[in-house]
Design a protein around this motif. Structure first.
Motif, PDB file in Angstrom:
ATOM      1  N   GLU A  50       0.863  -1.198   0.000  1.00  0.00           N
ATOM      2  CA  GLU A  50       0.000   0.000   0.000  1.00  0.00           C
ATOM      3  C   GLU A  50       0.892   1.238   0.000  1.00  0.00           C
ATOM      4  O   GLU A  50       1.878   1.310   0.725  1.00  0.00           O
ATOM      5  CB  GLU A  50      -0.934   0.000   1.222  1.00  0.00           C
ATOM      6  CG  GLU A  50      -1.758   1.257   1.420  1.00  0.00           C
ATOM      7  CD  GLU A  50      -2.643   1.652   0.233  1.00  0.00           C
ATOM      8  OE1 GLU A  50      -3.481   0.853  -0.193  1.00  0.00           O
ATOM      9  OE2 GLU A  50      -2.483   2.782  -0.271  1.00  0.00           O
ATOM     10  N   TYR A  83      -2.806   8.948   3.017  1.00  0.00           N
ATOM     11  CA  TYR A  83      -4.034   9.708   3.253  1.00  0.00           C
ATOM     12  C   TYR A  83      -3.832  10.730   4.377  1.00  0.00           C
ATOM     13  O   TYR A  83      -4.656  10.842   5.293  1.00  0.00           O
ATOM     14  CB  TYR A  83      -5.211   8.780   3.605  1.00  0.00           C
ATOM     15  CG  TYR A  83      -5.592   7.817   2.501  1.00  0.00           C
ATOM     16  CD1 TYR A  83      -6.383   8.215   1.436  1.00  0.00           C
ATOM     17  CD2 TYR A  83      -5.166   6.489   2.529  1.00  0.00           C
ATOM     18  CE1 TYR A  83      -6.744   7.318   0.417  1.00  0.00           C
ATOM     19  CE2 TYR A  83      -5.530   5.591   1.527  1.00  0.00           C
ATOM     20  CZ  TYR A  83      -6.312   6.018   0.483  1.00  0.00           C
ATOM     21  OH  TYR A  83      -6.668   5.128  -0.508  1.00  0.00           O
ATOM     22  N   THR A 109      -9.814   3.815  -0.298  1.00  0.00           N
ATOM     23  CA  THR A 109     -10.789   4.900  -0.426  1.00  0.00           C
ATOM     24  C   THR A 109     -11.892   4.724   0.612  1.00  0.00           C
ATOM     25  O   THR A 109     -12.290   5.678   1.295  1.00  0.00           O
ATOM     26  CB  THR A 109     -11.421   4.857  -1.843  1.00  0.00           C
ATOM     27  OG1 THR A 109     -10.383   4.903  -2.812  1.00  0.00           O
ATOM     28  CG2 THR A 109     -12.383   5.998  -2.053  1.00  0.00           C
ATOM     29  N   LYS A 122     -20.364   8.232   5.830  1.00  0.00           N
ATOM     30  CA  LYS A 122     -21.487   7.775   6.661  1.00  0.00           C
ATOM     31  C   LYS A 122     -21.438   8.408   8.051  1.00  0.00           C
ATOM     32  O   LYS A 122     -22.477   8.672   8.665  1.00  0.00           O
ATOM     33  CB  LYS A 122     -21.505   6.255   6.774  1.00  0.00           C
ATOM     34  CG  LYS A 122     -22.386   5.586   5.744  1.00  0.00           C
ATOM     35  CD  LYS A 122     -21.825   5.472   4.365  1.00  0.00           C
ATOM     36  CE  LYS A 122     -22.278   6.432   3.339  1.00  0.00           C
ATOM     37  NZ  LYS A 122     -21.628   6.243   2.023  1.00  0.00           N
ATOM     38  N   GLY A 150       3.530  -0.330  -5.492  1.00  0.00           N
ATOM     39  CA  GLY A 150       3.824  -1.623  -6.120  1.00  0.00           C
ATOM     40  C   GLY A 150       3.708  -1.521  -7.628  1.00  0.00           C
ATOM     41  O   GLY A 150       2.788  -0.882  -8.142  1.00  0.00           O
ATOM     42  N   ASP A 198     -12.658  -1.862  -7.563  1.00  0.00           N
ATOM     43  CA  ASP A 198     -12.976  -0.751  -8.470  1.00  0.00           C
ATOM     44  C   ASP A 198     -12.141  -0.760  -9.752  1.00  0.00           C
ATOM     45  O   ASP A 198     -12.511  -0.119 -10.733  1.00  0.00           O
ATOM     46  CB  ASP A 198     -12.722   0.595  -7.768  1.00  0.00           C
ATOM     47  CG  ASP A 198     -13.845   0.983  -6.818  1.00  0.00           C
ATOM     48  OD1 ASP A 198     -14.730   0.142  -6.555  1.00  0.00           O
ATOM     49  OD2 ASP A 198     -13.827   2.135  -6.335  1.00  0.00           O
TER      50      ASP A 198
HETATM   51  P1  FAD Z   1      -9.694   1.409  -3.071  1.00  0.00           P
HETATM   52  O1  FAD Z   1     -10.518   1.474  -1.855  1.00  0.00           O
HETATM   53  O2  FAD Z   1      -9.631   2.608  -3.938  1.00  0.00           O
HETATM   54  O3  FAD Z   1      -8.245   0.998  -2.588  1.00  0.00           O
HETATM   55  C1  FAD Z   1      -7.182   0.882  -3.459  1.00  0.00           C
HETATM   56  C2  FAD Z   1      -5.902   1.109  -2.686  1.00  0.00           C
HETATM   57  O4  FAD Z   1      -4.808   0.794  -3.526  1.00  0.00           O
HETATM   58  C3  FAD Z   1      -5.700   2.552  -2.249  1.00  0.00           C
HETATM   59  O5  FAD Z   1      -5.463   2.619  -0.867  1.00  0.00           O
HETATM   60  C4  FAD Z   1      -4.490   3.032  -3.040  1.00  0.00           C
HETATM   61  O6  FAD Z   1      -3.669   3.914  -2.315  1.00  0.00           O
HETATM   62  C5  FAD Z   1      -3.772   1.725  -3.293  1.00  0.00           C
HETATM   63  N1  FAD Z   1      -2.903   1.734  -4.484  1.00  0.00           N
HETATM   64  C6  FAD Z   1      -3.224   2.149  -5.730  1.00  0.00           C
HETATM   65  N2  FAD Z   1      -2.191   1.927  -6.574  1.00  0.00           N
HETATM   66  C7  FAD Z   1      -1.187   1.371  -5.820  1.00  0.00           C
HETATM   67  C8  FAD Z   1       0.099   0.909  -6.109  1.00  0.00           C
HETATM   68  N3  FAD Z   1       0.585   0.938  -7.354  1.00  0.00           N
HETATM   69  N4  FAD Z   1       0.843   0.405  -5.107  1.00  0.00           N
HETATM   70  C9  FAD Z   1       0.346   0.339  -3.841  1.00  0.00           C
HETATM   71  N5  FAD Z   1      -0.884   0.743  -3.518  1.00  0.00           N
HETATM   72  C10 FAD Z   1      -1.651   1.249  -4.495  1.00  0.00           C
HETATM   73  N6  FAD Z   1     -18.954   1.928  -1.529  1.00  0.00           N
HETATM   74  C11 FAD Z   1     -19.873   1.245  -0.827  1.00  0.00           C
HETATM   75  O7  FAD Z   1     -20.017   0.040  -1.021  1.00  0.00           O
HETATM   76  N7  FAD Z   1     -20.643   1.857   0.135  1.00  0.00           N
HETATM   77  C12 FAD Z   1     -20.532   3.177   0.402  1.00  0.00           C
HETATM   78  O8  FAD Z   1     -21.238   3.694   1.267  1.00  0.00           O
HETATM   79  C13 FAD Z   1     -19.581   3.927  -0.329  1.00  0.00           C
HETATM   80  N8  FAD Z   1     -19.415   5.245  -0.089  1.00  0.00           N
HETATM   81  C14 FAD Z   1     -18.455   5.941  -0.772  1.00  0.00           C
HETATM   82  C15 FAD Z   1     -18.320   7.299  -0.508  1.00  0.00           C
HETATM   83  C16 FAD Z   1     -17.369   8.033  -1.193  1.00  0.00           C
HETATM   84  C17 FAD Z   1     -17.228   9.496  -0.905  1.00  0.00           C
HETATM   85  C18 FAD Z   1     -16.518   7.390  -2.143  1.00  0.00           C
HETATM   86  C19 FAD Z   1     -15.455   8.157  -2.867  1.00  0.00           C
HETATM   87  C20 FAD Z   1     -16.650   6.042  -2.412  1.00  0.00           C
HETATM   88  C21 FAD Z   1     -17.629   5.305  -1.736  1.00  0.00           C
HETATM   89  N9  FAD Z   1     -17.827   3.946  -1.989  1.00  0.00           N
HETATM   90  C22 FAD Z   1     -18.792   3.250  -1.301  1.00  0.00           C
HETATM   91  C23 FAD Z   1     -17.006   3.214  -2.970  1.00  0.00           C
HETATM   92  C24 FAD Z   1     -15.901   2.443  -2.263  1.00  0.00           C
HETATM   93  O9  FAD Z   1     -15.107   3.324  -1.516  1.00  0.00           O
HETATM   94  C25 FAD Z   1     -15.051   1.710  -3.293  1.00  0.00           C
HETATM   95  O10 FAD Z   1     -15.888   0.897  -4.094  1.00  0.00           O
HETATM   96  C26 FAD Z   1     -14.021   0.837  -2.619  1.00  0.00           C
HETATM   97  O11 FAD Z   1     -13.166   1.588  -1.787  1.00  0.00           O
HETATM   98  C27 FAD Z   1     -13.187   0.101  -3.674  1.00  0.00           C
HETATM   99  O12 FAD Z   1     -12.270  -0.722  -3.043  1.00  0.00           O
HETATM  100  P2  FAD Z   1     -10.897  -1.139  -3.776  1.00  0.00           P
HETATM  101  O13 FAD Z   1     -10.161  -1.988  -2.801  1.00  0.00           O
HETATM  102  O14 FAD Z   1     -11.183  -1.687  -5.109  1.00  0.00           O
HETATM  103  O15 FAD Z   1     -10.132   0.222  -4.020  1.00  0.00           O
END
Ligand code: FAD
Ligand code: NAD
Length: 479
Positions: free
Chosen positions: A34, A38, A50, A60, A124, A326
């Motif tokens: 990671e 943040y 995120t 929330k 990474g 995502d």
């Molecule tokens: P992310 O949570 O985006 O995590 C990806 C991580 O990878 C990040 O920490 C990033 O720093 C890291 N990263 C990226 N590239 C690299 C790299 N090359 N090397 C190392 N680390 C890296 N979803 C819901 O289901 N319910 C909700 O109520 C909801 N509310 C939301 C409210 C807001 C304001 C926002 C913006 C989003 C919300 N979402 C909600 C959506 C939800 O946050 C995302 O769907 C979820 O976080 C996706 O998870 P993820 O693990 O795919 O990616």
């Protein structure tokens, strides 16, 4: 020699950290990389992505605080409670939100320790193609670069806010989700571009706290992804009752910024003019995050939208490289990413992990909340599926009346031939919790008759779900 792991996960958001924990539970030596701190006060990387840091959890928390403020200011009186001079202390509200975030992100650190997941702080990236059936992943951290060696790689790099050209986000006056979750006072006027999930949730927060909120939405339809009856009810409540100003079919012009604030010319289906505001929230969707991953060097295939291309099991075009959350197609929801993370870890272990994307629930945490699972009435019509519908308002429910919160309804759609439930749509208080029953029912292939014959506790809001099932067969008992 490079450190060796069975599984290396890139990204510690909900998709990545859950994949890492499950892989470790299944006995694999697992690392999770990671990069993002943040704005952690100690400068340490923060886990949870995120969702925990600048998404689901902080939004929330603010929605709850602002709802209590709104209740105390406007709704307590109907219960005979006089709360004069209710005041909002925004820094305290924001501090509370930050404490919750810290508690949860450090909690993931503990879960990594407990499950023996190695945390690698840094960015990474792929170093090139596979050598001797193993992937080499570079970790570029604060103290330099190292390379780890992995049999399996899970890409879970998430998404970032989509930008609009000519509207530069500084997270001071012009904000994406990050800035909009941390205003230090209630702005007099908030402008929002995009009446999607973020626009409505964060627009609601600041509206409840006293801002004048105007939302510009490009599409001619409001909440186009929701069932049309739900969208119609939501429009009525958000605009007429709560006072959100929403302009549909909006085209925006050149933004100006000066002492008087931000000016955004627009033309919409119902108005033309300049949206003047003190803070502007840009919430026009999110884009997959593959920056810095160097996927091209390994031959990782992306689709036309820049998402990592995967099959139903989240396998990419590369052997033993998987992608979840995502960064791959499908709804950008934390719970969808987590389920994909579990599936991938289990498939690596030779198990039959799977995700039923047809039963992923959606929730919008406005008030009333909106939640649904399965198909909408308009989708069933378009697909020429014969269905029966049952719709029951919360106004017919004793518990909702007791709570003083009777807005909305539950609508159940079932196949006309087999009675199998095809979709359930809720707008109303606690919709986020009520939808779980419908998800379980659909996952088990239930019919509306099954729900109709289940005993639901009285008096509860869940009785509206029960009655909507009875209404599919035109035999509701309390409506
Ligand atoms: P992310 O949570 O985006 O995590 C990806 C991580 O990878 C990040 O920490 C990033 O720093 C890291 N990263 C990226 N590239 C690299 C790299 N090359 N090397 C190392 N680390 C890296 N979803 C819901 O289901 N319910 C909700 O109520 C909801 N509310 C939301 C409210 C807001 C304001 C926002 C913006 C989003 C919300 N979402 C909600 C959506 C939800 O946050 C995302 O769907 C979820 O976080 C996706 O998870 P993820 O693990 O795919 O990616
Ligand atoms: P969204 O896709 O929900 O909404 C974006 C809106 O912006 C759309 O209605 C779109 O038509 C509109 N838009 C796009 N370009 C525009 C323009 N130039 N002018 C005016 N309007 C424009 O995206 P979001 O609200 O940014 O949220 C991103 C994602 O985060 C969501 O899709 C969702 O997956 C996730 N999220 C989920 C929740 C939840 O589950 N409760 C909460 C917040 C975010």
């Amino acid at each position: 020699m490079a450190q060796q792991f069975d599984v290396v996960v890139i990204g510690a958001g909900p998709g990545g950290y859950v994949a890492a924990i499950r892989a470790a539970q299944l006995g694999f030596s697992t690392a999770c990389i990671e990069s993002e701190s943040y704005d952690d006060p100690k400068g340490e990387v923060r886990l949870g992505g995120t969702c925990l840091n600048v998404g689901c959890i902080p939004s929330k928390a603010l929605l709850q605080s602002s709802e209590y403020f709104d209740m105390a200011s406007h709704h307590f009186l109907m219960h005979g409670i006089k709360a004069d001079g209710v005041k909002m202390d925004v820094p305290s509200m924001v501090r509370r939100k930050e404490n919750i975030v810290t508690q949860l992100t450090t909690g993931i650190r503990s879960l990594f320790k407990k499950n023996k997941v190695t945390l690698l702080a840094g960015r990474g990236s792929f170093t090139g193609s596979r050598k001797s059936e193993r992937w080499q992943i570079e970790v570029a951290g604060k103290d330099g670069k190292s390379v780890v060696d992995a049999k399996h790689v899970i890409v879970a790099t998430g998404s970032k806010p989509r930008q609009l050209s000519g509207i530069e986000v500084d997270n001071k006056s012009i904000c994406d989700n990050v800035g909009a979750l941390s205003f230090d006072a209630v702005p007099r006027r908030v402008g929002v571009i995009g009446a999607g999930v973020i626009g409505l949730e964060l627009g609601s927060v600041w509206k409840r706290l006293g801002s004048e909120v105007t939302i510009l939405e490009a599409l001619p339809d409001f909440l186009a992804a929701a069932d049309a009856a739900v969208a119609k009810e939501a429009w009525k409540v958000f605009t007429a009752k709560q006072g959100l100003k929403i302009h549909l079919g909006a085209k925006i012009g050149k933004l100006t910024q000066g002492k008087g604030g931000i000016g955004l010319p627009f033309q919409s289906d119902d108005a033309a003019g300049v949206l003047e505001c003190d803070k502007l929230i840009v919430s026009v969707g999110r884009v997959p995050n593959t920056d810095g991953l160097n996927g091209g060097a390994a031959g990782l295939k992306l689709d036309d939208h820049g998402r990592v291309e995967v099959n139903d099991y989240c396998q990419t075009n590369l052997p033993n490289v998987w992608a979840v959350g995502d960064v791959v197609p499908g709804p950008m929801l934390a719970h969808k990413g987590m389920e994909e993370g579990v599936m991938v870890a289990e498939r690596i272990a030779g198990q039959a992990g799977h995700v039923n994307h047809d039963t992923v629930p959606w929730v919008i945490y406005t008030h009333p909340e909106i939640a649904w699972v399965g198909q909408t009435e308009q989708q069933l019509k378009a697909a020429n599926v014969a269905y029966r519908a049952g719709q029951i308002p919360f106004a017919a429910n004793g518990r909702a009346l007791g709570q003083g919160d009777t807005t909305g309804f539950v609508k159940m759609l079932a196949c006309a031939k087999t009675d199998r439930i095809l979709g359930v749509h809720v707008i109303g208080t606690n919709a986020s919790e009520l939808i779980a029953e419908a998800v379980v029912a659909m996952e088990f292939g239930a019919s509306s008759e099954d729900i109709a014959r289940i005993c639901h506790a009285h008096p509860t809001l869940s009785e509206v779900m029960h009655e909507s099932a009875l209404a599919v067969d035109k035999r509701p008992l309390h409506f």
